[in-house]
Design a protein around this motif. Sequence first.
Motif, short mmCIF file in Angstrom:
data_model
loop_
_atom_site.label_atom_id
_atom_site.label_comp_id
_atom_site.label_asym_id
_atom_site.label_seq_id
_atom_site.Cartn_x
_atom_site.Cartn_y
_atom_site.Cartn_z
N ALA A 15 0.98 -1.17 0.08
CA ALA A 15 0.45 0.38 -0.24
C ALA A 15 1.00 0.78 0.03
O ALA A 15 0.27 2.25 -0.45
N LEU A 16 2.34 1.28 0.99
CA LEU A 16 2.57 2.13 0.73
C LEU A 16 3.33 2.92 -0.62
O LEU A 16 3.22 3.90 -1.00
N ALA A 20 2.47 6.21 -2.91
CA ALA A 20 3.31 6.80 -3.24
C ALA A 20 3.56 6.96 -4.87
O ALA A 20 3.37 8.21 -5.37
N THR A 23 0.54 9.06 -6.19
CA THR A 23 0.91 10.37 -5.16
C THR A 23 2.06 10.95 -6.53
O THR A 23 1.90 12.10 -7.31
N MET A 24 2.96 10.36 -6.90
CA MET A 24 4.21 11.44 -7.58
C MET A 24 3.78 11.36 -9.12
O MET A 24 3.80 11.65 -9.77
N LYS A 108 12.03 -1.95 -10.16
CA LYS A 108 11.94 -0.76 -9.19
C LYS A 108 13.59 0.01 -8.54
O LYS A 108 13.47 0.65 -8.09
N ASP A 109 14.03 -0.74 -9.28
CA ASP A 109 15.66 0.16 -9.05
C ASP A 109 16.28 1.70 -10.03
O ASP A 109 16.85 2.37 -10.36
N THR A 110 14.51 1.74 -10.88
CA THR A 110 15.06 2.87 -11.83
C THR A 110 14.56 4.20 -11.55
O THR A 110 13.47 3.92 -10.37
N PRO A 111 15.24 4.63 -11.38
CA PRO A 111 14.92 6.57 -11.07
C PRO A 111 13.59 6.87 -11.23
O PRO A 111 13.04 6.47 -12.30
N ALA A 112 13.15 7.25 -10.51
CA ALA A 112 11.87 7.41 -9.79
C ALA A 112 11.23 8.56 -10.64
O ALA A 112 10.85 8.50 -11.79
N ALA B 15 15.11 2.47 -5.99
CA ALA B 15 15.66 4.33 -6.20
C ALA B 15 13.86 4.54 -6.47
O ALA B 15 13.44 5.43 -6.77
N LEU B 16 12.79 3.47 -7.14
CA LEU B 16 11.61 3.81 -7.17
C LEU B 16 10.85 4.17 -6.41
O LEU B 16 10.45 5.50 -6.58
N VAL B 17 11.02 3.40 -5.52
CA VAL B 17 10.24 3.42 -4.26
C VAL B 17 10.51 4.94 -3.50
O VAL B 17 9.80 5.36 -2.73
N GLY B 19 12.10 7.10 -4.10
CA GLY B 19 12.05 8.31 -5.42
C GLY B 19 10.42 9.41 -5.05
O GLY B 19 10.27 10.11 -4.49
N ALA B 20 10.08 7.55 -5.10
CA ALA B 20 8.48 8.06 -5.03
C ALA B 20 7.84 8.75 -3.10
O ALA B 20 7.29 9.79 -2.93
N LEU B 21 8.71 7.87 -2.52
CA LEU B 21 8.06 8.73 -1.23
C LEU B 21 8.82 9.68 -0.83
O LEU B 21 8.02 10.56 -0.44
N THR B 23 8.86 11.84 -2.55
CA THR B 23 7.80 12.67 -3.56
C THR B 23 6.43 13.30 -2.68
O THR B 23 6.16 14.59 -2.29
N MET B 24 5.78 11.98 -2.36
CA MET B 24 5.01 12.39 -1.89
C MET B 24 5.14 12.91 -0.28
O MET B 24 4.19 14.36 0.10
N LEU B 27 6.05 17.31 -0.68
CA LEU B 27 4.16 18.03 -0.30
C LEU B 27 3.72 18.23 1.14
O LEU B 27 3.07 19.03 0.57
N THR B 110 1.22 -0.89 5.29
CA THR B 110 0.59 0.81 5.81
C THR B 110 -0.39 1.29 4.72
O THR B 110 0.85 1.60 3.45
N PRO B 111 -1.52 2.03 4.74
CA PRO B 111 -1.80 2.82 3.72
C PRO B 111 -0.58 4.14 3.79
O PRO B 111 -0.36 5.02 4.71
N ALA B 112 -0.93 4.48 2.09
CA ALA B 112 0.41 5.48 2.33
C ALA B 112 -0.20 7.15 2.76
O ALA B 112 0.80 8.06 3.13
N LEU B 115 1.61 7.87 6.18
CA LEU B 115 3.16 7.82 6.60
C LEU B 115 3.83 9.48 6.52
O LEU B 115 3.88 9.47 7.94
#
Lengths: 205, 205
Positions: A15-16, A20, A23-24, A108-112, B15-17, B19-21, B23-24, B27, B110-112, B115
């Motif tokens: 979910a996290l 995220a 949102t992004m 998931k290692d791809t840059p966000a 990285a994807l996670v 970066g997304a975190l 960004t989120m 905000l 956990t729901p985003a 966080l």
Amino acid sequence: MTDRTIRLLLADDQALVRGALATMLGLESDIEVVAEVGRGDEVVAAALGTNPDVALLDVEMPGLDGITAAADLRERAPGIRVLMVTTFGRPGYLRRAMKAGVAGFVVKDTPAKRLAAIVRDIDAGMRVIDPELAAESLASGDSPLTERETDVLTSAQSGGTNADIARELHLSEGTVRNYLSSAIGKTGARTRAEAVRIAVENGWL
Amino acid sequence: MTDRTIRLLLADDQALVRGALATMLGLESDIEVVAEVGRGDEVVAAALGTNPDVALLDVEMPGLDGITAAADLRERAPGIRVLMVTTFGRPGYLRRAMKAGVAGFVVKDTPAKRLAAIVRDIDAGMRVIDPELAAESLASGDSPLTERETDVLTSAQSGGTNADIARELHLSEGTVRNYLSSAIGKTGARTRAEAVRIAVENGWL
DNA sequence: ACATCCGCGTGACATCTGTCACATCGGTGC
DNA sequence: GCACCGATGTGACAGATGTCACGCGGATGT
């Protein structure tokens, strides 16, 4: 193409991470997240209900794995372009995903920062494949295991004895030994546990 | 507390996670992401350089696991409050993290939306522990394995033979058999592979 | 038609694994 | 000091595992 919005479906069991990403990607003016699901077996229903352009699917999900979900999607809603995203860069995953007709496959290692661009490319009809994984996939080749060998190795994952595996698959114990022996041979392993590890690492199970 | 900004360090290998975190959480008007790292062994340096209030650490990271990184942080920069976030809700992880002095421990389910609130609570001096995991942790108890039994099981993970394990740990083969036997007994398993699986699931390795 | 492969099985054999009893040595607790 | 425990080792033994040879039937390809 000028200023159409890309309708996006997001599927990830965490979910996290899902939130995220939503949102992004939602911050991008040309992307709208129209559905979020946390299970593979909810993907098709959500897609039929919300009519997305692109579906971003994780491979590891409860209910139904992302690759099978992608195959189902191809059948039930062929217009939707699928982008697979995975934690584990396993050659076999990529290979199976390509067979399922996905348009993209990234780890998931791809840059966000790049994700939005990838989603746009996918929407525009391009294929986006992680180049490193593509190389690995070519190098490691397809699974050398037969269906039964795969079944037996899968069952062996939990650590049971030959008798346990035989019971689970309704085979004789000797047959289980034979399949394991040949799987050990094909994987180049020396024990069943090593064979299981190698098969998992290659995405053959 | 009125309108101070919370300085946040983010550590996650994907990285994807990450970066997304970033960004989120970025905000939120009262949160500022001051550092992002992808390896456990970069956490302390980044923390010393950017002076965050809260460090959000993943457990699974290359270089150094998040729990050890948290312990290091406690020693080198005791003012920083640590929030562990993990994919795998393993009782042993929580237990070890608590020993390392973390202020919070949540799973990625956990729901985003929550966080940011959790980060604020952590910053405000509260402890935030996933309740389900806390219950499991209490139920499953501490690892029953001795250090050597743990070593042997860890080495057994890769699927090698007794001889392989003996070589790796500089033990006699008979000793390896003895440790494995007692680990199998303590975990309630029937084979080494099952013992490994159980130990991993409990976060004992 | 014939070779080849897979699924499934049996039997035999060598080796590996798991268990147990027992022994030594160094700590730790009382 | 003595009991206890963990680390380490040996020897013996039953049972599990891995290998091999061989069998049969069905599907597939040339």
